[in-house]
Design an enzyme around this catalytic site. Structure first.
Site, PDB file in Angstrom:
ATOM      1  N   TYR A 297       0.844  -1.201   0.000  1.00 35.86           N
ATOM      2  CA  TYR A 297       0.000   0.000   0.000  1.00 35.86           C
ATOM      3  C   TYR A 297       0.872   1.241   0.000  1.00 35.86           C
ATOM      4  CZ  TYR A 297      -4.305   2.584   1.075  1.00 35.86           C
ATOM      5  OH  TYR A 297      -5.398   3.414   1.029  1.00 35.86           O
ATOM      6  N   TYR A 341      -5.708   5.358  -7.224  1.00 41.04           N
ATOM      7  CA  TYR A 341      -5.964   5.244  -5.793  1.00 41.04           C
ATOM      8  C   TYR A 341      -7.371   4.690  -5.612  1.00 41.04           C
ATOM      9  CZ  TYR A 341      -6.836   6.690  -0.952  1.00 41.04           C
ATOM     10  OH  TYR A 341      -7.154   6.714   0.377  1.00 41.04           O
TER      11      TYR A 341
END
Length: 392
Positions: A297, A341
């Site tokens: 991430y 995203y």
């Protein structure tokens, strides 16, 4: 799963379908429409229909409830529905919830989804503008009055300490940005397709909150992503090669807050991700050296370095050199800095593609992929494995 014992979930469920909308800065349609498009795409990828689905999982932050998406997507009765808190930290936990449901017979086919207009609608990067009183929000009261209003400002505190502790410069973060953008440049689905960067580009980008520059910060994206989970046995008879859920874990550390755990004794690591790492290694029986691809991430580059260290890929303070050496194929879709995203859900899809052998930046023979969810918050992660034991 206990933080002290191995669990029995590994190998009992698999991801059989992935689907997404296009990734854009202005989708031109509702978040519900994005969710439904992604769900339909994932079911089609799996060779399943809406009638096969009896479970739904999403984020507490999603504006499209499970029952609303089910109705709009043509899904019938649901025997399981669930939501996971803490923003991007929920990504891999949605798949864990789905795996728990199918492994125990609570549901047969579960769809995990996330959809938002995060660029054209509510922009998370704009920070806290209004919040109703809550026990969780009280923690922010110690930071907001001093100007720590945005995610970048919260991460900058830990990033500055990391650089100081290991005698590094902000260039250390640039290696992550360059790696992500190199992979995004080859990915037609990525917003930054065809647009690699150099360390010089990173160093020339403007400050957001020192020591974070523009190219240390992820994008804002409109889009949707869905993942289909079922039992390993059923998965072997479906359209695609399954990605077996070898291990799945959630983790929160001692004295945990959401993004503002500044009162901890040490700001140079991510204790919540260490909780997750210990559980994944214990349950899977694997080690860092067994991982072929890392999908970590990357809402902000410093936390990618800290994750590599928490999982034991390298020693504390050595992650920048580890990334610079390309010691592990990292964020081969371009990550959230380069592709989109989507609160980490698109990273899960890339891990599946690597195991299928269909990634645009394919790692030959990839058999084990590590996927992590949001950092700085209570979080989650997965180890996915290849499975060639398919029936007819």
């Amino acid at each position: 799963m206990s933080v002290r014992t191995r669990d029995g979930l590994g190998g009992r469920a698999a991801i059989v379908g992935i689907g997404a909308t296009e990734f854009s800065k202005d989708s031109g349609r509702s978040e519900l429409k994005l969710a439904v498009e992604a769900v339909h795409a994932a079911l089609d990828d799996a060779g399943l229909s809406p009638a096969d689905v009896d479970g739904m999982v999403t984020f507490t932050m999603d504006t499209s409830p499970e029952i609303t998406v089910a109705q709009a997507a043509g899904i019938g009765d649901l025997s399981f529905f669930s939501r996971i808190h803490y923003g991007g930290g929920a990504a891999c936990a949605t798949v864990q919830q789905a795996a728990l449901a199918v492994a125990t017979g609570v549901a047969e086919v579960v769809v995990c989804y996330r959809a938002f207009n995060e660029r054209s609608g509510r922009r998370f990067g704009s920070g806290v503008q209004q919040r109703e009183p809550s026990a969780e929000g009280a923690a922010l009261g110690w930071s907001l009055p001093w100007g720590l209003l945005t995610p970048a400002s919260w991460v900058a505190m830990a990033a500055q300490r990391y650089l100081h502790s290991y005698n590094l410069t902000p260039e250390a973060f640039g290696h992550v940005a360059v790696t992500d953008r190199r992979h995004a440049a080859n990915n037609p689905a990525a917003y930054f397709h065809g647009k690699p960067i150099t360390l010089a580009d990173h160093a020339a980008s403007r400050w957001i909150v020192e020591p974070l520059r523009l190219l240390d910060c992820c994008q804002e994206t409109d889009g949707g992503q869905a993942i289909v989970v079922t039992t390993t046995e059923r998965a072997r008879h479906l359209r695609r090669k399954p990605a077996v859920i070898t291990a799945a874990a959630q983790g929160a550390g001692r004295r945990q807050e959401a993004m503002t755990s500044f009162h901890r004794d040490d700001l140079t690591g991510l204790p919540e991700m260490n909780v997750v790492a210990r559980q994944l290694w214990r349950t899977s029986g694997l080690r860092a050296s067994d991982i072929d691809v890392g999908i970590l991430y990357d809402h902000f580059t410093p936390f990618v370095l800290m994750q590599l260290e928490e999982f034991g890929f390298c020693a504390p303070g050595e992650a920048a050199d580890f990334v610079a050496a390309d010691a592990l194929p990292l964020n081969t879709h371009g990550g959230q800095l380069g592709e989109a995203y989507l609160h980490g859900m698109n990273g899960i899809a890339e891990a599946v593609r690597q195991l299928r052998g269909t990634s645009v930046n394919q790692v030959p023979g990839a058999a084990h992929t590590l996927v992590t969810a949001g950092t700085g918050v209570p979080t989650s992660a997965l180890i996915l494995g290849a499975d060639d034991c398919r029936g007819g």
